[in-house]
Scaffold this motif. Structure first.
Motif, short mmCIF file in Angstrom:
data_model
loop_
_atom_site.label_atom_id
_atom_site.label_comp_id
_atom_site.label_asym_id
_atom_site.label_seq_id
_atom_site.Cartn_x
_atom_site.Cartn_y
_atom_site.Cartn_z
N ALA A 28 0.80 -1.23 0.00
CA ALA A 28 0.00 0.00 0.00
C ALA A 28 0.84 1.28 0.00
CB ALA A 28 -0.95 0.00 1.20
N THR A 72 -7.08 -0.81 -7.94
CA THR A 72 -6.55 -0.44 -6.63
C THR A 72 -5.92 0.94 -6.69
OG1 THR A 72 -6.11 -2.75 -6.09
CG2 THR A 72 -4.97 -1.09 -4.78
N VAL A 76 -7.19 4.62 -5.00
CA VAL A 76 -6.35 5.54 -4.23
C VAL A 76 -6.34 6.92 -4.88
CG1 VAL A 76 -3.96 6.03 -3.54
CG2 VAL A 76 -4.90 3.72 -3.27
N THR A 148 -10.84 5.14 2.16
CA THR A 148 -9.66 4.73 1.39
C THR A 148 -8.59 5.80 1.44
OG1 THR A 148 -10.96 3.34 -0.07
CG2 THR A 148 -8.90 4.18 -0.96
N ASN A 149 -7.35 5.38 1.31
CA ASN A 149 -6.17 6.23 1.31
C ASN A 149 -5.86 6.80 2.69
OD1 ASN A 149 -3.95 7.04 -0.25
ND2 ASN A 149 -4.80 9.07 -0.63
N LEU A 192 -8.39 -5.11 -4.06
CA LEU A 192 -8.01 -3.70 -3.78
C LEU A 192 -7.30 -3.58 -2.44
CD1 LEU A 192 -11.44 -2.01 -4.72
CD2 LEU A 192 -9.61 -2.68 -6.26
N SER A 195 -4.96 -0.52 -0.96
CA SER A 195 -5.58 0.80 -1.09
C SER A 195 -5.64 1.57 0.22
CB SER A 195 -7.00 0.66 -1.66
OG SER A 195 -7.80 -0.16 -0.82
N THR A 197 -7.33 1.03 2.92
CA THR A 197 -8.73 1.20 3.29
C THR A 197 -8.94 0.71 4.72
OG1 THR A 197 -9.47 0.96 1.00
CG2 THR A 197 -11.10 0.56 2.72
#
Length: 359
Positions: A28, A72, A76, A148-149, A192, A195, A197
């Protein structure tokens, strides 16, 4: 960092790492730096503010281009670029001055925690975050189950809060290192996985007005919703486009019987992409949000059909590990209907809209 968007190196990196990003959460930390290096995060940001120039349509195209190779990475990018859009559209000049440059440089990850707020705007669910006046600042409490992110190296997340004094809900930008901010472990996603998350909780986090993106959330959310959904739809466009390209790479014997379906869907996707960018640019989706909901729903169907055609065209080869990205795209496609606002939520909202219009 300045200069135009350059995708050659990013495309090569995504092609080499897409499978790993889908299944390996430990990768990630690598995604945002690659997006920043290519200037993908700067697409549609005015050059005068350190961006690559262009419009929100260019940013949508950029998300679509990344999604062709890795959903993915596109997920992001959507989170980060959408947060940048919030900063651009905020009336808080101090916030923009402080955070825009670090966001463009990837020194901090932008996370759009406004899924709950967008559902609130559409009367789907109440706000899950609460703000209480604390002197010249606000004490913030609540949790969001999926953002996310939320990069472990550092993030700033947007969230909407209702107020106990009867004033309109507002939007705050919550930095990762503020007291009381807690990030959960990564969610155990089926795809994903790189990501970043996770869930986010704030426990008595005190922030002042310099962290407030918008003082009147309903008005501001209606203004930013076209960009929020437009960038999100870029993920669908890119994924569908790549699945259709994969069908054309299959042998004529494999795809001959579905040749007409492939080209019809290509034409549909091209038209949807054009409608999306035009509607965001000309204000159609602001003035008539139902038209954007309808397009988002239609794109889910396009993605589903495109991936199905890829499965048909690639046959047994697509069911073998390492032979194609088809299996990954099937997993990616299963995410498109549930990303907020989900397909079910959009259909419910449209049904309410039609009932109201008929009354």
């Amino acid at each position: 960092m300045s200069g135009p968007v350059s995708f050659e190196a990013l495309d090569a990196w995504l092609d080499a790492n897409a499978e790993a990003l889908d299944v390996d959460a430990s990768r990630a930390s690598e995604v945002l730096p690659q997006l920043v290096r290519s200037r993908a995060v700067a697409a549609g940001v005015p050059e005068a503010l350190g961006g690559a120039g262009g419009s929100i349509a260019d940013a949508i195209d950029t998300v679509a281009g990344v999604a062709q190779r890795s959903l993915t990475a596109a997920f992001v990018l959507w989170g980060h670029r959408t947060f940048i859009e919030y900063v651009l559209q905020s009336e808080n000049e101090a916030l923009r001055t402080r955070w825009l440059a670090p966001l463009l440089a990837g020194e901090i990850a932008g996370a759009t925690g406004l899924s709950n707020a967008m559902k609130y705007l559409s009367d789907i669910e109440p706000l899950q975050m609460h703000a209480t006046r604390s002197g010249n600042a606000f004490a913030l409490n609540g949790s969001l189950p999926w953002i996310t992110n939320l990069r472990r190296e550092g993030f700033i997340a947007a969230a909407a809060f209702d107020h106990d004094d009867g004033s309109p809900p507002s939007i705050f930008a919550i930095p990762h290192d503020a007291p009381g901010v807690e990030r959960s472990d990564d969610l155990d996603l089926i795809a994903l996985r790189a990501s970043n998350t996770a869930a986010l909780r704030v426990n008595g986090t005190v922030l002042d007005d310099t962290y407030r993106l918008a003082a009147n959330a309903p008005v501001w959310l209606a203004r930013v919703r076209p960009a929020f959904l437009g960038l999100q739809c870029g993920m669908s466009i890119g994924l569908a486009r790549r699945a259709l390209l994969a069908t054309l790479e299959a042998s004529e014997a494999s795809r001959g019987s579905i040749h007409e379906e492939i080209h019809e869907l290509e034409a549909t996707l091209a038209n949807q992409s054009s409608q999306l960018k035009q509607g965001v640019l000309d204000g159609t989706f602001f003035n008539a949000p139902a038209t954007m909901f309808e397009l988002r729903i239609a794109l889910v169907d396009t993605v589903t059909q495109a991936v199905s055609l890829e499965v048909q065209a690639t046959g047994g080869r697509g069911y073998l590990r390492g032979q194609s990205g088809g299996a990954r795209r099937v997993r990616e496609a299963s995410f498109i209907p549930i990303v907020t606002p989900s397909l079910v939520q959009l259909k419910s909202q449209l049904a309410r809209h039609r009932r109201a219009a008929a009354a």
